[in-house]
Design an enzyme around this catalytic site. Structure first.
Site, PDB file in Angstrom:
ATOM      1  CB  THR A   1      -0.927  -0.020   1.323  1.00 52.68           C
ATOM      2  OG1 THR A   1      -1.412   1.424   1.474  1.00 52.68           O
ATOM      3  CG2 THR A   1      -0.056  -0.136   2.522  1.00 52.68           C
TER       4      THR A   1
ATOM      5  CE1 TYR B   1      -3.372  -2.472   5.276  1.00 54.97           C
ATOM      6  CE2 TYR B   1      -3.008   0.120   3.982  1.00 54.97           C
ATOM      7  CZ  TYR B   1      -3.348  -1.792   4.233  1.00 54.97           C
ATOM      8  OH  TYR B   1      -3.651  -1.631   2.829  1.00 54.97           O
TER       9      TYR B   1
END
Ligand code: UDP
Length: 337
Positions: free
Chosen positions: A117, A141
């Site tokens: 990501t 995350y």
């Protein structure tokens, strides 16, 4: 050759399985269906329901299907949840991948594609962001994905594995034929919220921050159509199969769109003027995140097909209408202009 796709029944995973199947690849999916849907898979793709971190299960699937490549999507993806429960993210993302890599090494799997990501960059010093930019994630995350990238790099070096890390920017849209799309209830992503407002499922959309030093004051993102992202996975697999070396690639279009422009695109394609409310900045938001895409374009045999905001919005809207109707929503309202 068979490719194992973990999380293949989820949003990006299912579009990738569709792209792989269309390209004639042999695919097997492992998914625990916590957020995925078995109906999202083509009929001829076997689904094994279970966890990507279950060593025995994965080893059995690799042996049975003669798996020699893995595309690993399974994991948790909600940034605010990761702030509340970091250990769940280190378990579902980092530890699960550790376990999957352990089995991959044991079984001699030499090709690995990993869903990472743009959150690994945190606040970028430079935009568009190149892959060599510093990695300073702002959430568990992002950290859990970065830790996995580091682990994958080390494992690949030690065991002669080749990998492609794909760092996703803002993934949006749906299958152009509206067969599959984002079906998560309570999703927080901008385009999803906007199409929910456009179909009358929400009274309004909040714009989190209009006082940023950007042209219209709202944040800027690089949206990539989910079907183009799926094709990038297919191309990454071909790249590794052809002997390509390990590489980390940004996945975006390299074009910034503001939050306000994005909402306008949805209003335009929906022909519906749903309410837009200006709200305070959302804590943790990065102001501008746009990919430097030169490396992916130079490395993979990949060219975007849906690099157009209205097309992305139109596909997201068509899928949302279908989903809303399937869930019993008023079709008339969804259609009204
Ligand atoms: N956003 C917004 N309203 C919403 C959802 C998102 O203004 O209802 C903004 C958010 O503050 C951010 C951008 O849209 O600036 C993209 O947010 P999203 O959650 O879709 O993705 P992120 O870039 O945070 O991963």
């Amino acid at each position: 050759m068979t490719v194992l796709v973990t999380g293949g029944a989820g949003y990006i995973g299912s579009h990738t399985v569709q792209a792989l199947a269309a390209a004639g690849e042999s695919v097997v999916v492992i998914d625990n269906l916590s957020t995925g849907f078995s109906a999202f898979l083509p009929g001829n793709v076997p689904l094994v329901i279970g966890d990507a971190g279950d060593d025995d299960l994965v080893e059995g699937v690799i042996a049975k299907h003669r798996v020699d490549g893995i595309i690993h999507f399974a994991g948790s993806v909600v940034v605010p949840d990761s702030m509340r429960d970091p250990l769940a993210y280190y378990r579902n993302n980092t530890m699960t991948t550790r376990s999957l890599l352990n089995v991959a090494v044991k079984c001699g799997v030499k090709r690995f594609i990993f869903s990472s990501t743009a959150a690994v960059y945190g606040n970028p010093d430079q935009v568009p962001v190149p892959e060599h930019a510093p990695t300073r994630p702002l959430s568990p995350y992002g950290s859990s994905k970065l830790m996995t990238e580091i682990m994958l790099h080390d494992v690949a070096s030690a065991h002669g594995m080749n990998y492609v890390v794909l760092r996703y920017f803002n993934v949006a849209g749906a299958d152009p034929q509206a067969r599959i799309g984002l079906a998560t209830v309570g999703a927080t992503h901008l385009l999803k919220i906007a199409v929910e407002a456009a179909t009358g499922q929400r009274a309004k959309i909040d714009v989190f921050g209009t006082d940023y030093p950007t042209p219209d004051g709202s944040c800027i993102r690089d949206f990539i159509h989910v079907s183009d992202l799926a094709e990038a996975h297919r191309a990454a697999l071909s790249y590794l199969t052809a002997g390509g070396r390990s590489v980390t690639l940004n996945c975006g279009y390299g074009r910034g769109t503001s939050v306000l422009e994005t909402i306008e695109a949805v209003r335009r394609v929906a022909r519906r003027n749903f309410a837009v409310q200006y709200a305070p900045r959302r804590p943790g938001d990065i102001m501008t995140m746009v990919a430097d895409t030169s490396r992916i374009r130079a490395t993979l045999d990949w060219a975007p097909r849906y690099d157009d905001l209205d097309t992305i919005a139109a596909h997201a809207l068509a899928w949302e209408k279908k989903l809303f109707q399937a869930r019993g929503g008023p079709a008339q309202q969804a259609e009204s202009a």
